[in-house]
Scaffold this active site. Structure first.
Site, PDB file in Angstrom:
ATOM      1  N   PHE A 130       0.831  -1.199   0.000  1.00 15.49           N
ATOM      2  CA  PHE A 130       0.000   0.000   0.000  1.00 15.49           C
ATOM      3  C   PHE A 130       0.867   1.251   0.000  1.00 15.49           C
ATOM      4  O   PHE A 130       0.507   2.267  -0.606  1.00 15.49           O
ATOM      5  CB  PHE A 130      -0.939  -0.003   1.208  1.00 15.49           C
ATOM      6  CG  PHE A 130      -1.976   1.085   1.146  1.00 15.49           C
ATOM      7  CD1 PHE A 130      -2.918   1.122   0.124  1.00 15.49           C
ATOM      8  CD2 PHE A 130      -2.005   2.087   2.090  1.00 15.49           C
ATOM      9  CE1 PHE A 130      -3.858   2.134   0.049  1.00 15.49           C
ATOM     10  CE2 PHE A 130      -2.955   3.106   2.032  1.00 15.49           C
ATOM     11  CZ  PHE A 130      -3.879   3.125   1.005  1.00 15.49           C
ATOM     12  N   TYR A 131       2.013   1.203   0.662  1.00 17.06           N
ATOM     13  CA  TYR A 131       2.961   2.317   0.601  1.00 17.06           C
ATOM     14  C   TYR A 131       3.294   2.645  -0.852  1.00 17.06           C
ATOM     15  O   TYR A 131       3.218   3.797  -1.279  1.00 17.06           O
ATOM     16  CB  TYR A 131       4.230   1.963   1.376  1.00 17.06           C
ATOM     17  CG  TYR A 131       5.414   2.840   1.032  1.00 17.06           C
ATOM     18  CD1 TYR A 131       5.437   4.188   1.394  1.00 17.06           C
ATOM     19  CD2 TYR A 131       6.516   2.324   0.338  1.00 17.06           C
ATOM     20  CE1 TYR A 131       6.518   4.995   1.071  1.00 17.06           C
ATOM     21  CE2 TYR A 131       7.598   3.133   0.020  1.00 17.06           C
ATOM     22  CZ  TYR A 131       7.590   4.455   0.381  1.00 17.06           C
ATOM     23  OH  TYR A 131       8.658   5.256   0.056  1.00 17.06           O
TER      24      TYR A 131
END
Length: 342
Positions: free
Chosen positions: A158-159
């Site tokens: 997700f980063y």
């Protein structure tokens, strides 16, 4: 009698962070007035951030702002007051693994915070804005070295997804409002004053304490390690290389320059993928101690290898990072021993 040129004003987000500290130091040395914002959050040791900030404040040309970039209109007010010449956006919630545990922090800092920045840039345009992206945007790509013209649609964390979103957000603002924006994708940055959540810091601490180190994917990992001052040199040179929207709607061969906006992405890496176990060997040599190696499976969201093609950086600026892993690791270990009085 000629009037001296006004002192250029740079705005750096994440100024008390690892890269932000080194970049601000360089910009101050180059004669910039620097306004640095940082939330000084507790994602890692706040005392380390405060120490970096206090060193920057020894220079009268540095101004520190403690605030979250996602706070509505906070950045807009700063842009109205200072009318920045250059913006370098480094503030972000970092870390691949933490993004699995606390994704909301990435929405707030990386997505909302970058939106607030882009709105301020639109209202009070600097001559060039440079926004940090990451090698993680290349995700599941297996063709290496990574090139800026590669398709980047398969992020593994997700980063990385928030960073790819930042690139897309910035492109839309560059197109709509003719704002020169460079996204720089950096590769596993390390060096003195580094982050405690990164491998070099954790490995050094554990080895000195006689604790085991966790080596993921059973050591079958490779990274393009980039020494922090090499990264800063790349950013500094890119500051003076703003992208220009092509008149004919055609990007030069091998250039990530958008066909419809003054926007490009640039890799800043060492152009050399180093096996993780060679990295551990370099730490052991610098410390004069052997590590207790705890072999682990691959972690979710991670990728087995990164490797930058830095040809575009070289074409634009004449520069390619060159610091080798042995010298870079030794410099970190020397700093670590000094800082912690070991």
């Amino acid at each position: 009698m000629t009037t001296p040129a006004p002192q250029p004003v740079a705005f750096v987000t994440g100024a008390a962070g690892f890269i932000g500290f080194h970049l601000c130091t360089r910009l101050l040395a180059d004669g910039f007035r620097v306004v640095g914002i940082d939330s000084l959050n507790d994602y890692y040791d706040v005392a380390l951030k405060q120490r970096r900030q206090s060193m920057l404040l020894q220079n009268p040309s540095f101004t520190a702002i403690t605030a979250k970039i996602e706070e509505p209109n906070r950045l807009m007010d700063l842009f109205e007051e200072y009318r920045f010449d250059v913006v370098v956006h480094l503030a972000a919630q970092a870390g691949v693994r933490y993004s699995i545990d606390n994704p909301r922090a990435y929405v707030e800092a990386n997505l909302v915070g970058t939106f607030e920045l882009l709105e301020a840039i639109r209202a009070y345009p600097p001559r060039h804005s440079l926004l940090a992206s990451t090698s993680s945007v290349y995700g599941a790509n297996t063709d290496m070295p990574y090139r800026e013209t590669d398709k980047v649609d398969t992020q593994m964390s997700f980063y990385a997804a928030t960073k790819k979103s930042n690139e897309m957000m910035a492109h839309s603002y560059a197109h709509l409002y003719d704002l020169p924006i460079t996204m720089f994708r950096f590769f596993t940055v390390y060096g003195p004053w580094g982050r405690p959540d990164m491998a070099l810091f954790k490995f050094t601490k554990a080895i000195l304490n006689g604790d085991p180190i966790d080596i993921y994917n059973n050591g079958e990992m490779q990274r393009d390690f980039t020494y922090v001052t090499d990264l800063v040199q790349g950013i500094r040179l890119l500051i003076d290389t703003p992208p220009v929207r092509p008149d004919d709607g055609v990007s030069p061969d091998g250039d990530s320059l958008s066909t419809v906006a003054p926007w490009r992405a640039v890799n800043v890496g060492n152009s050399n993928s180093v096996p993780l176990l060679d990295f551990v060997d370099a730490i052991e040599k610098a410390l004069g101690r052997k590590a207790i190696r705890n072999m682990m499976p691959m972690q979710a969201g991670d990728v087995p290898a990164t490797w930058a093609d830095a040809g575009l950086l070289n074409e634009l600026t004449g520069y390619v990072p060159t610091t080798d892993i042995q010298h870079g690791v030794q410099a970190f270990v020397d700093w670590y021993r000094d800082y912690y009085e070991i």
